[in-house]
Scaffold this motif. Structure first.
Motif, PDB file in Angstrom:
ATOM      1  N   LYS A 124      15.149  -2.034   8.116  1.00  0.00           N
ATOM      2  CA  LYS A 124      14.139  -2.385   8.863  1.00  0.00           C
ATOM      3  C   LYS A 124      13.672  -1.121   9.796  1.00  0.00           C
ATOM      4  N   THR A 125      14.109  -0.013   9.858  1.00  0.00           N
ATOM      5  CA  THR A 125      13.665   0.952  10.234  1.00  0.00           C
ATOM      6  C   THR A 125      12.403   1.500   9.251  1.00  0.00           C
ATOM      7  N   LEU A 126      12.954   1.477   7.703  1.00  0.00           N
ATOM      8  CA  LEU A 126      11.846   1.665   6.849  1.00  0.00           C
ATOM      9  C   LEU A 126      10.532   0.788   6.936  1.00  0.00           C
ATOM     10  N   ALA A 127      10.742  -0.571   7.411  1.00  0.00           N
ATOM     11  CA  ALA A 127       9.626  -1.417   7.595  1.00  0.00           C
ATOM     12  C   ALA A 127       8.842  -1.068   8.618  1.00  0.00           C
ATOM     13  N   GLU A 128       9.343  -0.518   9.615  1.00  0.00           N
ATOM     14  CA  GLU A 128       8.686  -0.156  10.643  1.00  0.00           C
ATOM     15  C   GLU A 128       7.751   1.283  10.544  1.00  0.00           C
ATOM     16  N   GLU A 129       8.538   1.913   9.608  1.00  0.00           N
ATOM     17  CA  GLU A 129       7.579   3.335   9.349  1.00  0.00           C
ATOM     18  C   GLU A 129       6.514   2.848   8.314  1.00  0.00           C
ATOM     19  N   LEU A 130       6.611   1.988   7.622  1.00  0.00           N
ATOM     20  CA  LEU A 130       5.733   1.324   6.479  1.00  0.00           C
ATOM     21  C   LEU A 130       4.506   0.871   7.146  1.00  0.00           C
ATOM     22  N   ASP A 131       5.009   0.026   8.429  1.00  0.00           N
ATOM     23  CA  ASP A 131       3.864  -0.546   9.244  1.00  0.00           C
ATOM     24  C   ASP A 131       2.934   0.443   9.642  1.00  0.00           C
ATOM     25  N   LYS A 132       3.580   1.639  10.174  1.00  0.00           N
ATOM     26  CA  LYS A 132       2.758   2.728  10.960  1.00  0.00           C
ATOM     27  C   LYS A 132       1.766   3.212   9.952  1.00  0.00           C
ATOM     28  N   ILE A 133       2.115   3.116   8.807  1.00  0.00           N
ATOM     29  CA  ILE A 133       1.153   3.735   7.623  1.00  0.00           C
ATOM     30  C   ILE A 133       0.358   2.952   7.009  1.00  0.00           C
TER      31      ILE A 133
END
Lengths: 337, 385
Positions: free
Chosen positions: A207-216
């Protein structure tokens, strides 16, 4: 001895009488004969026991291996990822002896979405095989020209097919990991608490990965192209449907393909995602056409260094670099809920 | 005593045709009820054993008997198909393991049974040579099927076309023999086992890419090298694929192996809806009905045989009495040469006993032969069903 005895020796008579008597007595007993029947033992389909008490888990790609290892750990399961490291697991074809070994596994984890087509042509134990994307039927992406090949007099042509790389979307990866966890809990009910705790840790990381992906990707508004139909799930989070070029990274691009690209772009700029580095000449020509190249690792095979999460973070860095280069494209695409 | 037996023996040997007829009549009267009982006993025992070892069968709505006979014995008419999604429906219930059965096609006189690897452990089938199926196109033969086809591991077996008149039908499939099973004395010995996906290839739902010779101008050249059957080998196996959704592909039935009695009952409850296109049956109950009918008919047949036996015995008594009338002169001769009345009676009695014992001996041999060939008894009962 009388006249009859001389003419007809008695031993012939006694032999005949003895046979008749014996046959008659056996008639009394044959009806009581119990016919022997060999009926098979009624065994319920159970996994064969391995010498080690830990269940043997076979996976078809590295992401599933990573999920199973994170959840099951080396203490609770024996992990087997049979595809060789130098081969793309999606196209690996096991031998019959390798399939026989897989048949004896306690649990076989498949990706689904037509990944690893050898599984469609092999005899796997249904009761011990889990398709980790089985509950994603609605989310699976089919594209009309997924498979391009050439056979027969008609030459090159394409078939519709499913995009297989579901794990590139962290949310779908969480769901697959959940299925892995449930399957392991079914095999190891005594360790359910530990398995669930480990799954929660993995879920947090994804989920942390997903949040970082969303930012980009959530901030980038650009036209996306894909060399191969592999990155759709990654981009579908943002309702992006990349156009697939079916270009080979290690081959020179034909002039007809360049013409097709130019007519497709009509002067617009784009980002082309590759799963392996293209030739320098290709990359240079693409820049001239207004197309940025970015190479993302689909992580289907075990990485030489790091793990699944580090590979995904590497992809994030590559996407971040593209985002920085495209900083003059304002606006954003909202992430898919 | 030996002279009495000797004379009786010589008389019967001289009148061998008459004696033979009497022996045959007695043998028939004795053998018919014994043989019939034996056949029915063995047949029903084997039928019920196989049914008792299979808890539940799921299939399309229709004749439960047809479903059971096709699923367990691979005979009888083929019931309506059900979709492969039903396997997931049973497996996902959590109450039972699901073993798909596809038993529509034949390789000559042997049924081709498409199934999963679990079937072999369920039926305790082990290869006596080779291995179990692993890939598309692999087949494993039952012991009797291997003997009749003379196929060996490494050889091939061809599926039979559904209809010799179907010129637009799917090509037969040449399957690769990878194993031969140990004999079990069950219908599995006659079957050719494949993965259910191989059965779908036979059905035409999957295919590979063959490369017919290209002629001039892009036309296809139908040369003698163009095979009129499909083969799956190491070179072309990777080209095989299926069109359509696998969940919709047909199977004949599902053997549901419940975890326990409670799970079996709960699973049965999942199929109670009258609107459901599927049914679930208990094979032992279905066959009990069949055997009940057979046993009822047997009762009437036995009554008939009993009446026949009485009539035959009466006729035999008549024959003996008439024979004595005809042999009056012979009996007088025996008396004249010194035979006492008791001795003469003993000779006649010995003749009768000899015929009876010979008849019993023939009945015994026939019974032994019946025991030896009792395998087809199951098929007789199935054919009756």
């Amino acid at each position: 001895m009388n006249a009859l005895d001389r003419v007809y020796p008695r031993h012939q008579f006694w032999i005949a009488a003895s046979i008749s008597l014996a046959a008659s007595f056996t008639a009394l007993f044959t009806t009581g004969c119990k016919p022997s029947t060999t009926n098979p033992v009624n065994d319920v389909a159970n996994a064969p026991t391995s010498p080690d008490t830990r269940p043997v888990v076979v996976v078809v790609n590295y992401p599933l291996e990573y999920f199973a290892q994170r959840i099951g750990g080396g203490d609770l399961i024996q992990m087997t990822f049979p595809a060789p490291e130098n081969q793309d697991p999606a196209y690996w074809e096991p031998s019959s002896s390798q399939i026989a070994e897989i048949q004896s596994a306690d649990l076989v984890l498949l990706n689904g979405a037509d990944y690893a087509k050898w599984t469609l042509r092999s005899t796997l134990p249904w009761s011990r095989t889990v398709v980790t994307s089985e509950d994603m039927a609605e989310e699976l992406i089919q594209i009309p020209d997924a498979i391009v090949h050439s056979h027969g007099p008609e030459g090159e042509h394409s078939h519709a097919g499913l995009v297989s790389e579901t794990w590139l979307d962290p949310d779908l990866a969480v769901r697959q990991a959940r299925v892995v966890c449930d399957a392991l809990c079914g095999r190891l009910p005594a360790h359910k608490a530990a398995l669930e705790a480990r799954f929660l840790g993995l879920e947090r990381d994804l989920k942390t990965l997903a949040e970082e992906l969303d930012k980009i990707l959530g901030q980038t508004e650009v036209r996306w192209l894909s060399a191969k139909p592999r990155f759709h799930y990654l981009l579908a989070r943002y309702d992006i449907n990349p156009e697939v070029l079916h270009w080979e990274a290690v081959e020179s691009i034909k002039s007809s393909q360049w013409e097709s690209l130019a007519s497709r772009l009509a002067g617009e700029s784009a980002v082309l995602i590759w799963s392996e580095p293209p030739l320098d000449a290709t990359r240079k020509r693409l820049l001239e056409e207004g197309v940025q190249s970015v190479v993302l690792d689909i992580a289907a095979s075990r990485p030489r260094e790091g793990d699944f999460l580090s590979v995904m973070r590497g992809n994030l860095q590559s996407l971040h670099a593209i985002h920085e280069e495209l900083a003059d494209h304002p606006g954003s695409v909202q992430p898919r809920k | 005593m030996s002279d009495v037996l000797y004379l009786a023996w010589r008389y019967l040997a001289y009148h061998r045709f008459k004696a033979g007829l009497l022996v045959a009549a007695i043998a028939l009267v004795l053998y018919l009820p014994i043989g019939l009982n034996l056949l029915l006993q063995r047949g029903s025992r084997q039928l019920t054993a196989r049914a008792a070892s299979t808890d539940l069968i799921v299939g399309a709505k229709g004749s439960g008997l047809e479903l059971v006979l096709r699923s367990l014995y691979f005979q009888s008419d083929v019931p309506a198909d059900l979709p492969f999604s039903a396997v997931r429906r049973v497996a996902s219930s959590g109450f039972a393991d699901a073993i798909p059965i596809h038993a529509k096609y034949r390789a000559g006189q042997h049924p081709i049974v498409g199934t999963s690897i679990e079937y072999f452990s369920f039926r305790a089938l082990r290869p006596s040579s080779g291995r179990l199926p692993a890939q598309l196109g692999d087949c494993v033969l039952g012991a009797r099927a291997a003997g009749r086809t003379e196929a060996r591991v490494g050889g091939q077996v061809m599926s039979s076309p559904e209809s010799v008149f179907d010129i637009t039908g799917v090509y037969p499939l040449e399957m690769n023999v990878v194993g031969i099973l140990e004999p079990t004395g069950t219908p599995d010995d006659d079957a050719v086992f494949v993965d259910v996906k191989t059965a779908w290839v036979i059905a035409g739902l999957g295919h590979g890419h063959e490369e017919p010779a290209a002629g001039e101008g892009g036309s296809v050249q139908a040369s003698p090298a163009l095979k009129n059957y499909t083969e799956i080998n190491d070179e072309n196996r990777s080209t095989f694929h299926f069109h359509g959704e696998q969940d919709k592909f047909p199977i004949t039935s599902i053997i549901a192996v419940p975890r326990d009695d409670r799970s079996a009952a709960l699973l049965e409850g999942r199929f109670l809806d009258p609107a459901d296109s599927l049914q679930i049956v208990r094979p032992d109950e279905v066959l009990a009905d069949l055997l009940g009918t057979v046993l009822t008919i047997r009762r009437y047949v036995m009554i008939g045989i009993g009446l026949l036996a009485i009539a035959t015995l009466a006729l035999m008594v008549l024959v003996f009495l008439l024979s004595m009338q005809i042999r009056r002169q012979e009996i007088e001769t025996l008396a004249n040469i010194g035979g006492s009345a008791s001795r003469i009676r003993a000779v006649l009695l010995a003749e009768i006993i000899g015929v009876l014992m010979a008849g019993a001996a023939v009945a015994t041999l026939a019974t032994l032969a019946t025991v030896w060939i009792a395998g087809p008894a199951e098929r007789l009962l199935i054919a009756f069903g």
